[in-house]
Design a protein around this motif. Structure first.
Motif, short mmCIF file in Angstrom:
data_model
loop_
_atom_site.label_atom_id
_atom_site.label_comp_id
_atom_site.label_asym_id
_atom_site.label_seq_id
_atom_site.Cartn_x
_atom_site.Cartn_y
_atom_site.Cartn_z
N THR A 159 47.78 27.51 146.15
CA THR A 159 47.17 26.60 145.19
C THR A 159 47.99 25.33 145.06
OG1 THR A 159 46.17 28.41 143.96
CG2 THR A 159 46.44 26.32 142.79
N ALA A 160 49.31 25.46 145.05
CA ALA A 160 50.19 24.29 144.94
C ALA A 160 49.98 23.35 146.13
CB ALA A 160 51.65 24.73 144.87
N PHE A 161 49.87 23.91 147.34
CA PHE A 161 49.64 23.08 148.52
C PHE A 161 48.26 22.42 148.47
CE2 PHE A 161 53.23 25.19 150.65
CZ PHE A 161 53.80 24.08 151.25
N SER A 162 47.27 23.15 148.02
CA SER A 162 45.92 22.60 147.92
C SER A 162 45.88 21.43 146.93
CB SER A 162 44.95 23.69 147.47
OG SER A 162 43.64 23.18 147.34
N MET A 163 46.56 21.58 145.80
CA MET A 163 46.63 20.49 144.83
C MET A 163 47.36 19.29 145.39
SD MET A 163 47.36 22.51 141.24
CE MET A 163 47.45 20.96 140.32
N SER A 164 48.44 19.55 146.14
CA SER A 164 49.20 18.46 146.74
C SER A 164 48.35 17.69 147.74
CB SER A 164 50.46 19.01 147.43
OG SER A 164 51.17 17.97 148.05
N GLU A 165 47.61 18.42 148.57
CA GLU A 165 46.76 17.77 149.57
C GLU A 165 45.71 16.89 148.90
OE1 GLU A 165 43.92 18.93 153.40
OE2 GLU A 165 44.48 20.47 151.95
N SER A 166 45.08 17.39 147.86
CA SER A 166 44.06 16.61 147.14
C SER A 166 44.66 15.36 146.53
CB SER A 166 43.42 17.46 146.04
OG SER A 166 42.73 18.55 146.59
N TYR A 167 45.85 15.51 145.95
CA TYR A 167 46.53 14.38 145.32
C TYR A 167 46.90 13.31 146.34
CZ TYR A 167 50.40 11.85 143.11
OH TYR A 167 51.24 10.87 142.64
N LEU A 168 47.51 13.73 147.44
CA LEU A 168 47.93 12.77 148.47
C LEU A 168 46.74 12.02 149.04
CD1 LEU A 168 50.49 15.05 150.35
CD2 LEU A 168 51.05 13.10 148.89
N ASN A 169 45.67 12.74 149.35
CA ASN A 169 44.48 12.09 149.91
C ASN A 169 43.83 11.14 148.91
OD1 ASN A 169 44.73 13.34 152.42
ND2 ASN A 169 43.49 15.08 151.81
N MET A 170 43.80 11.54 147.64
CA MET A 170 43.22 10.69 146.62
C MET A 170 44.00 9.39 146.48
SD MET A 170 43.04 11.12 142.49
CE MET A 170 44.75 10.59 142.44
N MET A 171 45.33 9.47 146.43
CA MET A 171 46.14 8.27 146.25
C MET A 171 46.08 7.37 147.48
SD MET A 171 47.10 8.14 143.19
CE MET A 171 48.03 6.62 143.46
N ASP A 172 46.01 7.96 148.67
CA ASP A 172 45.82 7.14 149.88
C ASP A 172 44.52 6.36 149.79
OD1 ASP A 172 48.19 8.03 150.96
OD2 ASP A 172 47.26 9.48 152.31
N GLU A 173 43.45 7.05 149.42
CA GLU A 173 42.14 6.40 149.33
C GLU A 173 42.12 5.31 148.26
OE1 GLU A 173 39.48 6.57 151.32
OE2 GLU A 173 40.81 7.77 152.57
N LYS A 174 42.76 5.56 147.13
CA LYS A 174 42.82 4.55 146.07
C LYS A 174 43.56 3.30 146.57
CE LYS A 174 43.68 5.85 141.74
NZ LYS A 174 42.44 5.56 141.00
N THR A 175 44.60 3.51 147.37
CA THR A 175 45.36 2.37 147.90
C THR A 175 44.55 1.63 148.95
OG1 THR A 175 47.40 3.61 147.50
CG2 THR A 175 47.56 1.67 148.92
N PHE A 176 43.92 2.37 149.86
CA PHE A 176 43.11 1.73 150.91
C PHE A 176 41.97 0.89 150.31
CE2 PHE A 176 44.40 5.34 153.93
CZ PHE A 176 45.36 4.56 154.54
N PHE A 177 41.47 1.29 149.14
CA PHE A 177 40.37 0.57 148.51
C PHE A 177 40.72 -0.90 148.29
CE2 PHE A 177 38.53 -1.06 144.54
CZ PHE A 177 37.18 -0.97 144.83
N TYR A 178 41.97 -1.18 147.97
CA TYR A 178 42.40 -2.55 147.69
C TYR A 178 42.74 -3.35 148.95
CZ TYR A 178 42.84 -1.17 142.79
OH TYR A 178 42.57 -0.73 141.52
N MET A 179 42.87 -2.68 150.07
CA MET A 179 43.39 -3.33 151.29
C MET A 179 42.30 -3.97 152.13
SD MET A 179 46.17 -0.37 152.36
CE MET A 179 46.38 -1.05 154.02
#
Length: 201
Positions: A100-120
C-alpha cells in the motif's frame, strides 16, 4: 571537481542522504532504503540528461537529472516495474501494508509530475532529481547543469518538491513559486505541502 554523466553505481550514495527523509519513519532501514530507491529510480529512469560531480579521488558528491515533458513514460514505467518486481520477488517479500505504501508513493509521484508538466511548454525542461551528498557541492553542479540545458535550447527549468526536502533553498536562490499544494493522503498532524518552482535558464 569532475563532471560526467551519472553512474548508477552511485545510487547507494544518494540513498544514504535521502532514505531517512523519503521513507516511512516507522519502517526498518532495509525497507526505507528500498522505498527511497523506488523514488530515485522513478526520477532517473525518465531523465533525458544527467550530470554528476566527483572529487579528485572519485568520491561521488552531487547529481542532477532532467526530463522533457512526457518523455518516455511507458518505457520508464516498465523499467521501474521490472526493477521493483525483481527487488521484491514479484511483491512476495512485501507485506500488504508495504504494498500500500508503494502504491501511494507511485500515485503521488505521478500526480506531481503531471501537475508540473501542466505548466511547461515544449521548450521547457523539468529538474526531476537534484541531490547533494556534500555541503557546497550541489550549487556549482546545478549551475553547470542549467548552462548545459540552456545550450540545448531549453528556456525554463521547472521542478517540484515537498516539505520533506529543503524547499526553502529554491526560494533563497531566486526560483519562482508556481504552485503550493497540500497533499491530503500524506497529511496527518500537519499539512503535507508540495511546491512547484520554475526559473528562466
Amino acid at each position: 571537481m569532475h563532471y560526467s554523466k551519472f553512474d548508477e553505481t552511485n545510487i547507494s550514495a544518494i540513498l544514504d542522504v535521502v532514505a531517512p527523509d523519503w521513507s516511512p519513519p516507522q519502517a526498518d532501514m532495509d525497507f526505507r532504503r528500498l522505498y527511497a530507491e523506488y523514488i530515485v529510480r522513478h526520477n532517473i529512469y525518465s531523465a533525458k540528461y544527467s550530470l554528476q560531480s566527483t572529487d579528485d579521488d572519485g568520491t561521488f558528491m552531487a547529481a542532477a537529472f532532467a526530463e522533457i515533458k512526457g518523455s518516455g513514460v511507458p518505457d520508464k514505467q516498465k523499467k521501474l516495474n521490472d526493477w521493483f518486481l525483481q527487488r521484491t520477488d514479484g511483491g512476495k517479500s512485501l507485506s500488504e501494508e508495504q504494498k500500500t505504501a508503494f502504491s501511494m508513493s507511485e500515485s503521488y509521484l505521478n500526480m506531481m509530475d503531471e501537475k508540473t508538466f501542466f505548466y511547461m511548454n515544449d521548450d521547457d525542461i523539468k529538474l526531476s532529481l537534484f541531490v547533494s551528498c556534500r555541503k557546497g557541492a550541489g550549487f556549482p553542479l546545478l549551475e553547470k547543469f542549467k548552462t548545459q540545458l540552456k545550450e540545448q535550447g531549453y528556456k525554463k527549468l521547472y521542478l517540484w518538491t515537498d516539505c520533506e526536502c529543503n524547499y526553502e533553498w529554491y526560494f533563497e536562490h531566486g526560483y519562482e513559486l508556481v504552485e503550493k499544494y497540500v497533499y491530503e493522503p500524506f497529511s496527518s498532524t500537519e499539512p503535507y505541502e508540495t511546491f512547484i518552482f520554475r526559473k528562466t535558464l
